[in-house]
Design a protein around this motif. Structure first.
Motif, mmCIF file in Angstrom:
data_model
loop_
_atom_site.group_PDB
_atom_site.id
_atom_site.type_symbol
_atom_site.label_atom_id
_atom_site.label_comp_id
_atom_site.label_asym_id
_atom_site.label_seq_id
_atom_site.Cartn_x
_atom_site.Cartn_y
_atom_site.Cartn_z
ATOM 1 N N ARG A 170 0.672 -1.206 0.019
ATOM 2 C CA ARG A 170 -0.086 0.110 -0.130
ATOM 3 C C ARG A 170 0.742 1.127 -0.152
ATOM 4 O O ARG A 170 0.599 2.338 -0.820
ATOM 5 C CB ARG A 170 -0.838 0.129 1.214
ATOM 6 C CG ARG A 170 -2.078 -0.888 1.052
ATOM 7 C CD ARG A 170 -2.858 -1.075 2.245
ATOM 8 N NE ARG A 170 -4.141 -1.950 2.252
ATOM 9 C CZ ARG A 170 -4.419 -2.351 3.171
ATOM 10 N NH1 ARG A 170 -4.321 -1.864 4.393
ATOM 11 N NH2 ARG A 170 -5.370 -3.396 2.954
ATOM 12 N N LYS A 171 1.889 1.385 0.869
ATOM 13 C CA LYS A 171 2.862 2.397 0.870
ATOM 14 C C LYS A 171 3.414 2.648 -0.378
ATOM 15 O O LYS A 171 3.753 3.896 -0.824
ATOM 16 C CB LYS A 171 3.778 2.301 1.926
ATOM 17 C CG LYS A 171 3.303 2.368 3.297
ATOM 18 C CD LYS A 171 4.489 2.349 4.337
ATOM 19 C CE LYS A 171 4.144 2.200 5.741
ATOM 20 N NZ LYS A 171 4.985 2.107 6.807
ATOM 21 N N ARG A 172 3.614 1.683 -1.062
ATOM 22 C CA ARG A 172 4.433 1.493 -2.548
ATOM 23 C C ARG A 172 3.409 2.212 -3.385
ATOM 24 O O ARG A 172 3.662 3.240 -4.344
ATOM 25 C CB ARG A 172 5.010 0.417 -2.939
ATOM 26 C CG ARG A 172 5.658 0.373 -4.246
ATOM 27 C CD ARG A 172 6.046 -1.076 -4.709
ATOM 28 N NE ARG A 172 6.569 -1.414 -5.672
ATOM 29 C CZ ARG A 172 5.803 -1.255 -7.232
ATOM 30 N NH1 ARG A 172 4.550 -1.396 -6.983
ATOM 31 N NH2 ARG A 172 6.763 -1.494 -8.192
ATOM 32 N N LEU A 173 2.276 1.885 -3.555
ATOM 33 C CA LEU A 173 1.236 2.268 -4.744
ATOM 34 C C LEU A 173 1.049 3.938 -4.282
ATOM 35 O O LEU A 173 0.841 4.528 -5.147
ATOM 36 C CB LEU A 173 -0.063 1.471 -4.311
ATOM 37 C CG LEU A 173 -0.003 0.021 -5.054
ATOM 38 C CD1 LEU A 173 -1.317 -0.507 -4.555
ATOM 39 C CD2 LEU A 173 0.237 0.236 -6.219
ATOM 40 N N LEU A 174 0.906 4.182 -2.866
ATOM 41 C CA LEU A 174 0.678 5.556 -2.478
ATOM 42 C C LEU A 174 2.028 6.424 -3.071
ATOM 43 O O LEU A 174 1.606 7.530 -3.333
ATOM 44 C CB LEU A 174 0.312 5.789 -0.942
ATOM 45 C CG LEU A 174 -0.993 5.319 -0.450
ATOM 46 C CD1 LEU A 174 -0.836 5.311 1.014
ATOM 47 C CD2 LEU A 174 -2.092 6.143 -1.185
ATOM 48 N N ALA A 175 3.051 6.089 -2.688
ATOM 49 C CA ALA A 175 4.443 6.623 -2.973
ATOM 50 C C ALA A 175 4.476 6.820 -4.537
ATOM 51 O O ALA A 175 4.938 8.134 -4.823
ATOM 52 C CB ALA A 175 5.539 6.046 -2.319
#
Length: 133
Positions: free
Chosen positions: A14-19
């Motif tokens: 999720r963090k990767r997608l948001l970043a």
């Protein structure tokens, strides 16, 4: 064709997608495009039976799901559910063929599974610093 599949904790996915969406993380060219939160999740969709099915589709090039059912010896209803799952995950494409029928096309027949602390560290760094590209 080979699919590169990544395994990483769900919160990091999720963090990767948001970043990526925020422009603070630029995936490397050789990074996986498909991500799962566990090897168990991968094994449910990429069991040997489904891999064999994808390879059969690529080799035999059936024109319809009915033809694939005959080739594979599987019930059409069961096969349709499997193809839907594989299609939802991006491993097979179901193309219109001969009126209302669908033609299965294997997108991937080989798989490389990657669990990389380097990618995890880049994701954590991007989400903390908001400036990794």
């Amino acid at each position: 064709m080979k699919a590169k599949i990544g395994v990483m904790r769900e919160d990091l996915i999720r963090k990767r997608l948001l970043a990526i969406a925020q422009g603070t993380y630029k995936p490397l060219e050789d990074e996986p495009k498909v991500w799962y939160a566990s090897f168990n999740a991968i094994s449910r969709i990429l069991c040997q039976e489904n891999i064999d099915l994808l390879r059969m589709i690529a080799a035999e090039k059936p024109e319809t799901v009915t033809e694939l059912a005959e080739l594979s010896g599987r019930a059409k209803s069961n096969l349709s559910k499997t193809l839907k799952s594989l299609s939802d995950k991006g491993f097979v494409r179901l193309e219109p063929s001969r009126g209302k029928t669908l033609r299965p096309v294997a997108i991937y027949t080989d798989f490389e599974i990657i669990s990389s602390s380097e990618i995890e560290n880049r994701v954590c760094h991007a989400s903390l610093n908001k400036d990794v590209a």
